[in-house]
Each structure stands twice: as structure tokens, then as C-alpha cells.
Design an enzyme around this catalytic site. Structure first.
Site, PDB file in Angstrom:
ATOM      1  N   GLU A  45       0.837  -1.202   0.000  1.00  0.00           N
ATOM      2  CA  GLU A  45       0.000   0.000   0.000  1.00  0.00           C
ATOM      3  C   GLU A  45       0.872   1.251   0.000  1.00  0.00           C
ATOM      4  OE1 GLU A  45      -3.845   1.647   2.588  1.00  0.00           O
ATOM      5  OE2 GLU A  45      -2.541   0.098   3.416  1.00  0.00           O
ATOM      6  N   LYS A 124      -9.373   3.226  -2.516  1.00  0.00           N
ATOM      7  CA  LYS A 124      -9.689   2.414  -1.340  1.00  0.00           C
ATOM      8  C   LYS A 124     -11.108   2.713  -0.867  1.00  0.00           C
ATOM      9  CE  LYS A 124      -7.419   1.005   2.992  1.00  0.00           C
ATOM     10  NZ  LYS A 124      -6.249   1.283   3.873  1.00  0.00           N
ATOM     11  N   CYS A 185      -5.683  -3.520   2.101  1.00  0.00           N
ATOM     12  CA  CYS A 185      -5.401  -3.564   3.538  1.00  0.00           C
ATOM     13  C   CYS A 185      -6.654  -3.676   4.407  1.00  0.00           C
ATOM     14  CB  CYS A 185      -4.570  -2.348   3.931  1.00  0.00           C
ATOM     15  SG  CYS A 185      -3.724  -2.546   5.521  1.00  0.00           S
ATOM     16  N   SER A 370      21.654  -0.556  33.412  1.00  0.00           N
ATOM     17  CA  SER A 370      21.498  -0.482  34.863  1.00  0.00           C
ATOM     18  C   SER A 370      21.785  -1.784  35.583  1.00  0.00           C
ATOM     19  CB  SER A 370      20.064  -0.048  35.192  1.00  0.00           C
ATOM     20  OG  SER A 370      19.155  -1.088  34.851  1.00  0.00           O
TER      21      SER A 370
END
Length: 716
Positions: A45, A124, A185, A370
């Protein structure tokens, strides 16, 4: 033997606004598809622009450059004699009969082309507009289903192609031997997905071009939807997806696939450093026709409104004497799913490499290490990144080799290739243990040993003098000296003294990130990595502008529970026994003095276990529940584990801390998106950062607890 057609889909590592680079990768994918005998190629896309342009989709330049790149692709010699499905946005000008009335509307489009001719522009229909997506901010959905209009092409296209207009709308493509149509999509994820009506109208091949981001455990849903689509409707399904970091928090995880009649026959990699990956398969169109031979389907097809069709003068399959009987259709494969621990090892690692190689003037990463599990997880992900890079270099990937030499500032003409992940890490990964008098020997030693195993350039320091200087300055100015709680200080003094240490670590981190390459005689600076997990961000258990403030954070969208599982996986998979010590260590910030009867514990400080925070995170975001709704749900989920009073207290405390700390999410370090309940305020989780007290829902909770308690007392 039926009608065999070789088709291709792909995953491309596109970069938002990298128009020329994106076009080159598209052309390369087409070249590879043709080499493999494919007559149809499908791309991701918005592949010309990159999906993550965001508000750049509102700029006219973006549309201009998209058409310019499309012209380059369509006229390229490697892009002929193959049907192309290309993704770009379109600025549609609706015209009534002649160019008099202009109404500019932006669409997210597929461009279907063949031999320098635009066959169809397919907009779309259903836009992604939740979570990480805001497509309706930039585009308009095409609402005229099964309708086609004429679109007048830009003059630059008309001059080059000799084509003045093209069909624009919701239509199918008829080739000489089959019919195909595009689904984009989000449309696959909708209840009334277009493929159902398309299949009843005779469409045999569905293309889906996606910009679908990675989330842990998300691939299962994609594959289920695709196999269900063709399992019910029959047909060939080609799924293309973007891959990589295109300039945002998201990582697009590729995994291009081809399926037929509910089976997957080809699957690409889900996590890869490759810029171009093409997946091909040979499918039998007769299998689709045979699969659809049911009277009930035939009746529905007869009643189904027709789809408009446009014609493409190409055959996807061979026929007659041209058919090679030695070639058969691609067989079904077993789909590869990564375990969540593997996804954490691979997804953020690929994202980090994309970020590093595309960030100008940067020569590596810096991480305050750490000795706790969070910074350990971040360091291990960097180690995974180095492993992937070295693997691809060893296999001779020219793109990765070029990038690694550039990042490591190798001179022009250098033939250097890193032989181990440790060799690469020593060039690009820098760590530091920033200790104080509150730090334990154990955490200092764990940090040092982990850095050695990974190969990082490690600096071990004490910053007590810096902390003391700030504390003394405050005392000099105010005449008052704050003390820790264990020494008799108040809660506010205790918190302020912890925050001094945390914020000074951020300042030192950026100083070392800027100057360590200089110290080592290397150019550039380092990107600072954060290591706050999603649950601590949700609870607000971090200091604003401390070590949680960095350039990017690979674990910011991952839960503590998943991080522990990842470290256990990495311990065995990467053969790093040192990681076991991090798993078994008690999580602690080490910002308060250690005494014979007190050691600071994160879970004790927060009032929640990490597992409990994960539950609240999902209730708040995934289930969309407020305090009362969460309490109701937990009364069922935790019944028998906690009393109503305990559940009520947990619920009230969570939402109270969430509310008062929400402001921290406005400045949180951009993090790799991996979890659906991420509290990231900037893009994904759009909620206020100044909350009123939850007075009414808390009253309801208290009233319910009082009612239940009264009942229990009456029974006794």
C-alpha cells in the site's frame, strides 16, 4: 492439467518521502518477478510515497512526485509485459462532461498498469482510521461501489504515455484468461469485505496491498482472514505488505503471502533486513473454478450485482503448445509463525537497524545499562540486531554490507565485513553503568558482564559527586537539605532525591552519546536508547525526563511479562547464560539507600505486580473500560483470587495513578509499537493528560463493595 499462472507479490522496505529510493525498489521487485516468470506483480500500500507520510499527504508536492515516480516506473524497460498493481495516492479531479467543474478529492489508490498504459485507478473503499491509523485525515473513501468514472490524467503522464484518461473506481480487471480485482489492507478486516461480492461476480484472483504494522501475535489474525476469505469464496489471494521502519514508531513486518482456496502456498519472511523480497507461486486457475462449483454459490452468484470490468490485453497463463507439462502448481506449505519471544528478538532489532542506517551522521547507539531486566532486554535486542546484520553480511547481501560499512565509517574501497556480532557491537554499541552509593555490587557486575558478552564498548562510572553537587546547591540556595525516607525524610524529599539521580543520568547519557565516538577517534554521534516498558509507562512508574527520555525505545511497547519470556528465550537461543541472573533478580530502581531491612522493589513501590498492570492495560485500551467497567470485569476474572475489597483497591489505585501520571506520556520517548494496549499518547492512545478525580465510578465501586461486605457479614 489446468490453466497455470505464475503470480508475484512482495514486501518492500520503503521509506516515507524517499521517492527515488522507493521507485528503485519497486522496479527491482518487478524485475525479480519477471525473472521468475510472473505475469502479475502486486506491491504494498502507498509504496511510491511510503505509508508513513502522515500530514505530508496533505501537501501538493507529495502528489506531484508520486506521479513523476509512476511515470519513471511505467516507462522503465524492466516494467513491460507484466500486469502491475502499484500503490500510490491520487488527487482525483471529478469532471462533468468537460473540464469545467473541478472538485479536488484525495484518495488512497491502486494503479493497475500494463505496457505503459494505466488500466484502472482503484481507490480504497474502507479507510483505516483507528489505533495507529488516521487515513481519513488525508484521504476520502470511495463510496460509489461498483461504479467507474473517467479520470483525466496529469499532463506529464499524458505526454509520456499518450493516454489522456483512465477508468477510476471500483472495478475488476478482465485478462484474456481470468479476472482479478484489488482489495486494499483494511478492506480485508471489515465485516463486509469486498472479496465476497467480487468472487460472486467471477473474480478469481484477489490482490491485497497492505501497510500493516507488527504487533505481537498479530500475524495469526491476518492469515486467518486470508484463508477464510478464499476458503469460503474460493480464489487466489496475493498479499503484499510493507516491511521495515519507514520513519515512525511502527515496524511493518512484511510476510507477503499467496494463498488459494483456503491454503497458503507461499510465504515470505516476517522480519528481514532485505529491502526487496519477492514471493512467487504457480497457481492453477482451474482449481478455483472447480472449488466454486456448488449450486448454492451459483444461485448467489446469479443474484449478485455485476462488477464493472476493464480489459487488460494479457494472459496470465499459457495455453496450447506453450504449456510446459513438467511444471505443476505450487504445493501447500505449513505457515511459519514466530513465538512472541522470537518476535521481540526480531521485530525491534530490524526496526533499530533501519533507524540507525537511515539516520544521518549517527554511528551507533548508547544505552544506560542499569543491571536490571529492562535495559538488559534493550541490550539483548541490539545484540540480536548485530546477529542479523552479521548473518546477512556473511551471506553476501550487498545492501546490508554497504550500510554496515557506512555506519561504521569505513573508508571508501574498504572490504571489511564484521565476522561476529561482538565485532560489530564494539563499533556501534556503547553502554554505561551510572552508579551511585545506592547501587549494588550485583547490578554493577551484571551490567559489566552483559556488555562483555555482547561486545559493547562499556563505561563504568560513579556519579555521586554530581548528585552531591546538585543537592549541595539546593541546600546552599534554600538552607534546607532533603533526606531519604529511610533516614527520616518525608515522601516528597525521598521522591525528589530519587529524581535527581534519574534526571542526571539522562544528562550524562546524552553527553556520553555525543562524545564517546570522539573519544574513540570515530566520527558522528550516538542515538540514546530508552528502556521503559509498556506497563511502567501505563502506571507512570518512571521519572519524567530521566533515562526513560531518549531518542528511541525498542521495548516501550512491550510488557514486562513478555520481556521476561524474551530474556529466557535469548538466554538459550543466543547462548548467553548471564541472562539468567537478570531473570531471577528482583526488579529495582536502586534510587534509595539499601539498608539491612530495606531494598527498593519496583512491584512493592507500584502496588501492583507486572502481570496485574498488564491486565489493567488491556481492560483500559483493548476492552475500552473505565474504572467501573474494569471493576465489574475483574469481579469475574479475579473472583476467588482476591476479595471484593482488594479488587476495588487495585482498581481505584490503578486509575488514580494512571490519571495523575498521564502527563508523562506526552513526552515519552518514541517507542517500537508492539502491544495493543500501548499508552503512547502521541499517536496511538489519544486520551487527555489532565484528568478529574474519578469520583462517580469510585463511589459506585465503594457502594458495591459495601453491599457485598454487608451480605457476607449477615451470613456469618
Amino acid at each position: 492439467m489446468g490453466h497455470l499462472a505464475t503470480v508475484a507479490t512482495c514486501s518492500l522496505n520503503q521509506w516515507a518521502l524517499d521517492f527515488e529510493g522507493n521507485a528503485e525498489r519497486i522496479i527491482e521487485s518487478i524485475r525479480i518477478a519477471k525473472e521468475r516468470g510472473a505475469k502479475l506483480r502486486v506491491g504494498p500500500e502507498l509504496e511510491i510515497t511510503g505509508y508513513g507520510c502522515l500530514d505530508h499527504f496533505l501537501e501538493g508536492d507529495t502528489y506531484l512526485h508520486s506521479w513523476e515516480m509512476l511515470a519513471r516506473i511505467l516507462t522503465h524497460e524492466d516494467c513491460q509485459d507484466i500486469l502491475l498493481d502499484i500503490g500510490m495516492e491520487g488527487d482525483k479531479v471529478l469532471m462533468g462532461g468537460r473540464p469545467v467543474i473541478h472538485q479536488n478529492v484525495r484518495y488512497n489508490c491502486r494503479i493497475i498498469t500494463l505496457n505503459k498504459k494505466i488500466i484502472l485507478i482503484r481507490p480504497k473503499l474502507f479507510l483505516a482510521n483507528d489505533g495507529n491509523y488516521r487515513e481519513m485525515r488525508y484521504f476520502t473513501p470511495w463510496t460509489r461501489t461498483r461504479q467507474v468514472e473517467e479520470h483525466y490524467l496529469p499532463r506529464m503522464i499524458s505526454d509520456i504515455l499518450g493516454q489522456r484518461k483512465a477508468p477510476f473506481g471500483d472495478a475488476a480487471i478482465s485478462t484474456l484468461d481470468t479476472c482479478l480485482a484489488a482489495e486494499t489492507c483494511e478492506e480485508l478486516f471489515t465485516p463486509g469485505a469486498p472479496h465476497a461480492g467480487m468472487s460472486l461476480a467471477g473474480v478469481e484472483i484477489f490482490t491485497n496491498s497492505s501497510g500493516s504494522h507488527h504487533e505481537l501475535r498479530k500475524l495469526n489474525k491476518r492469515i486467518q482472514l486470508m484463508t477464510n476469505a478464499t476458503g469460503i469464496c474460493g480464489g487466489v489471494y496475493l498479499y503484499a505488505n510493507q516491511q521495515g521502519c519507514d520513519g515512525d514508531r511502527l515496524y511493518y513486518d512484511g510476510c507477503a503471502m499467496i494463498g488459494i482456496n483456503g491454503k497458503i502456498v507461499a510465504q515470505g519472511s516476517q522480519f528481514s533486513l532485505k529491502d526487496v523480497e519477492v514471493v512467487t507461486a504457480t497457481v492453477d486457475l482451474e482449481e478455483v473454478r472447480s472449488y466454486r462449483y456448488q449450486p448454492s454459490r451459483g444461485l448467489q452468484a446469479a443474484l449478485n450485482p455485476p462488477y464493472p470490468r476493464v480489459e487488460a490485453d494479457i494472459s496470465l497463463s499459457e495455453y496450447g503448445e506453450a504449456v510446459d507439462l513438467s511444471i505443476g502448481p505450487t504445493k501447500e506449505i505449513e505457515v511459519r509463525y514466530h513465538k512472541p519471544e522470537e518476535e521481540i528478538a526480531l521485530g525491534p532489532a530490524c526496526w533499530l537497524w533501519d533507524y540507525l542506517r537511515r539516520c544521518g551522521g549517527v554511528s551507533g547507539y548508547f544505552l544506560p545499562l542499569s543491571g536490571g531486566i529492562d535495559s538488559c532486554a534493550t541490550a539483548t535486542i541490539v545484540h540480536s540486531m548485530c546477529r542479523l546484520v552479521v548473518k546477512d553480511c556473511t551471506e553476501g547481501d550487498p545492501g546490508v554490507i554497504k550500510d554496515v560499512r557506512r555506519v561504521c565509517a569505513e573508508p571508501q574501497g574498504s572490504q571489511w565485513i564484521p565476522k561476529t556480532s561482538q565485532e560489530l557491537a564494539n563499533r556501534i554499541f556503547h553502554t554505561s553503568f551510572m552508579g551511585t552509593e545506592n547501587s549494588s555490587k550485583e547490578t554493577r557486575q551484571r551490567a559489566k558482564e552483559l556488555a562483555e558478552v555482547i561486545g559493547a564498548y562499556h563505561v563504568d562510572l560513579n556519579m555521586d559527586s554530581v548528585v552531591k553537587a546538585v543537592r549541595d546547591l539546593f541546600s546552599f540556595v534554600t538552607g534546607k537539605t532533603p533526606t531519604f525516607r529511610v533516614h527520616g525524610g518525608s515522601r516528597i524529599e525521598n521522591l525528589a532525591l530519587q529524581n535527581i539521580q534519574a534526571r542526571l543520568r539522562m544528562v550524562l547519557a546524552y553527553m556520553f552519546a555525543q562524545l564517546l565516538p570522539w573519544v574513540r577517534g570515530a566520527p558522528g554521534g550516538l542515538l540514546v536508547l530508552g528502556s521503559a516498558n509498556v506497563d511502567e509507562s501505563l502506571r507512570g512508574y518512571l521519572t519524567k525526563y530521566d533515562c526513560s527520555s531518549a531518542d528511541i525505545n525498542p521495548i516501550g511497547g512491550i510488557s514486562k511479562t513478555d520481556l521476561k519470556s524474551f530474556i529466557a528465550y535469548a538466554r538459550d537461543e543466543f547462548q548467553m547464560p548471564i541472562l539468567h541472573d537478570f531473570i531471577t533478580a528482583v526488579p529495582t530502581a536502586e534510587l534509595e539507600p539499601i539498608t539491612h531491612n530495606y531494598v527498593q522493589s519496583d512491584e512493592a513501590d507500584m502496588g501492583f505486580t507486572y502481570d496485574e498492570l498488564s491486565v489493567f492495560g488491556k481492560l483500559r485500551k483493548n476492552y475500552k473500560l473505565g474504572p467501573w467497567g474494569a471493576f465489574e470485569k475483574l469481579m469475574h476474572e479475579w473472583n476467588g483470587v482476591m476479595s471484593p475489597r482488594q479488587i476495588a483497591d487495585k482498581t481505584r489505585n490503578f486509575f488514580w495513578y494512571y490519571a495523575i501520571n498521564r502527563h508523562k506520556m506526552t513526552t515519552i520517548t518514541p517507542a517500537y509499537h508492539a502491544e495493543a494496549y500501548s499508552p503512547d499518547d502521541n499517536r496511538f492512545d489519544l486520551r487527555p493528560f489532565l484528568y478529574p478525580p474519578f469520583t462517580w465510578p469510585f463511589k459506585k465501586i465503594e457502594a458495591y463493595v459495601a453491599k457485598v461486605t454487608a451480605k457476607e457479614e449477615k451470613k456469618e
